[in-house]
Design a protein around this motif. Structure first.
Motif, PDB file in Angstrom:
ATOM      1  N   ALA A 108     -43.292  46.404 -10.232  1.00  0.00           N
ATOM      2  CA  ALA A 108     -43.648  45.353 -10.108  1.00  0.00           C
ATOM      3  C   ALA A 108     -44.343  45.010  -8.578  1.00  0.00           C
ATOM      4  O   ALA A 108     -45.313  45.116  -8.387  1.00  0.00           O
ATOM      5  CB  ALA A 108     -44.083  44.478 -11.155  1.00  0.00           C
ATOM      6  N   LEU A 109     -42.916  44.702  -7.715  1.00  0.00           N
ATOM      7  CA  LEU A 109     -43.400  44.920  -6.514  1.00  0.00           C
ATOM      8  C   LEU A 109     -43.052  45.015  -5.578  1.00  0.00           C
ATOM      9  O   LEU A 109     -42.984  45.271  -4.464  1.00  0.00           O
ATOM     10  CB  LEU A 109     -42.555  42.761  -5.769  1.00  0.00           C
ATOM     11  N   MET A 110     -42.516  46.336  -6.126  1.00  0.00           N
ATOM     12  CA  MET A 110     -42.540  47.593  -5.028  1.00  0.00           C
ATOM     13  C   MET A 110     -43.023  47.577  -4.018  1.00  0.00           C
ATOM     14  O   MET A 110     -42.356  48.603  -2.645  1.00  0.00           O
ATOM     15  CB  MET A 110     -41.777  48.731  -5.350  1.00  0.00           C
ATOM     16  N   ASP A 111     -44.726  48.080  -4.078  1.00  0.00           N
ATOM     17  CA  ASP A 111     -44.989  47.996  -3.161  1.00  0.00           C
ATOM     18  C   ASP A 111     -45.720  47.563  -1.927  1.00  0.00           C
ATOM     19  O   ASP A 111     -45.443  47.179  -0.583  1.00  0.00           O
ATOM     20  CB  ASP A 111     -46.726  48.235  -3.731  1.00  0.00           C
ATOM     21  N   GLY A 112     -45.442  46.499  -2.769  1.00  0.00           N
ATOM     22  CA  GLY A 112     -44.720  44.435  -1.335  1.00  0.00           C
ATOM     23  C   GLY A 112     -43.554  44.794  -0.535  1.00  0.00           C
ATOM     24  O   GLY A 112     -43.193  45.082   0.208  1.00  0.00           O
ATOM     25  N   LEU A 113     -42.518  44.927  -1.379  1.00  0.00           N
ATOM     26  CA  LEU A 113     -41.142  45.174  -0.978  1.00  0.00           C
ATOM     27  C   LEU A 113     -41.316  46.481   0.661  1.00  0.00           C
ATOM     28  O   LEU A 113     -40.306  46.541   0.974  1.00  0.00           O
ATOM     29  CB  LEU A 113     -40.308  45.599  -2.208  1.00  0.00           C
TER      30      LEU A 113
END
Length: 196
Positions: A108-113
Motif C-alpha cells: 500500500a505504501l510502495m509509491d511513497g517508498l
C-alpha cells in the motif's frame, strides 16, 4: 547516529511496544519525522508526546489489510524513507495475521517508498527450541517474507527481516535498524538478519 537520518520520514507500524517507543525516540532525536501507528490510540498518543513536533501519532490496526490499503491511498507518493513493521513483536499471538498484513501495508505504501529511500524492516523473534509447531511455522513464514517481498518490490524498496534470537534483547534490533537506516540504498536486500 549522525545527521544522515535528519529530514527523513519514518513510519513505525504497530509501534505500541517497547522497541517501537525506543526506535521512535532515537529516529526523532536525529531530526527525522516519525509517524507511530498503533491500533491503541492511547499508546500512539503517548509515543507522540515523547517528542512533540517530531513524532506524530496514527491510530491504525496494522493487522487489517483494508485499513492498510486506505492508508496507502491517503499517503500516495509522499516520500517514505523507512517503514518498520513491528507487528510480530507487538502482537505475538497474532502471527498469522502479521504474515498477511506486513506485505499488505508495504504494498500500500510502495509509491511513497519508491519516492523516498525505500527501506523496509520487519522485526520479529525466532521461535525457541521448545516452541510449538505453529510457532515454528510462523517463524519460518516471517523469515520467508524477506525474499518474496523483495522480489515484489524490485528496485522500489529494500526489504529485510531483523530476527531476534529467542532470548536476545531488543537493543540488538534497535542498533541494526539504525545501522541499516544510515546506509540509505546500500546494504542487504531480501535478507534475514539474525540478531543473536
Amino acid at each position: 547516529m549522525d545527521g544522515e537520518t535528519s529530514r527523513k520520514t519514518v513510519l513505525i507500524a504497530s509501534a505500541g511496544c517497547a522497541v517501537g517507543g525506543e526506535l521512535a525516540e532515537r529516529f526523532a532525536a536525529t531530526g527525522a519525522l516519525v509517524v507511530v501507528a498503533d491500533h491503541a490510540e492511547r499508546r500512539a498518543l503517548a509515543l507522540a508526546r515523547r517528542a512533540p513536533g517530531r513524532i506524530e501519532s496514527l491510530t491504525l490496526d496494522c493487522l487489517r489489510p483494508g485499513q492498510c490499503r486506505r492508508l496507502g491511498e491517503i499517503w500516495g507518493d509522499t516520500p517514505l524513507d523507512l517503514l518498520v513493521h513491528l507487528h510480530p513483536l507487538r502482537s505475538p499471538r497474532r502471527l498469522g495475521a502479521a504474515v498477511a498484513a506486513i506485505p499488505a501495508l508495504t504494498r500500500a505504501l510502495m509509491d511513497g517508498l519508491a519516492q523516498g529511500e525505500g527501506l523496509v524492516l520487519v522485526g520479529c523473534r525466532a521461535a525457541s527450541h521448545d516452541a510449538r509447531p505453529e510457532a515454528r511455522a510462523f517463524d519460518a513464514a516471517l523469515a520467508a517474507l524477506a525474499p518474496h517481498m523483495q522480489a515484489e518490490a524490485g528496485t522500489h524498496a529494500r526489504v529485510n527481516v531483523l530476527r531476534l534470537g529467542p532470548y536476545t534483547g531488543r537493543t540488538a534490533l534497535i542498533h541494526e535498524a539504525r545501522r541499516l537506516a544510515e546506509g540509505a540504498r546500500d546494504g542487504p536486500r531480501g535478507a534475514v538478519i539474525n540478531l543473536a
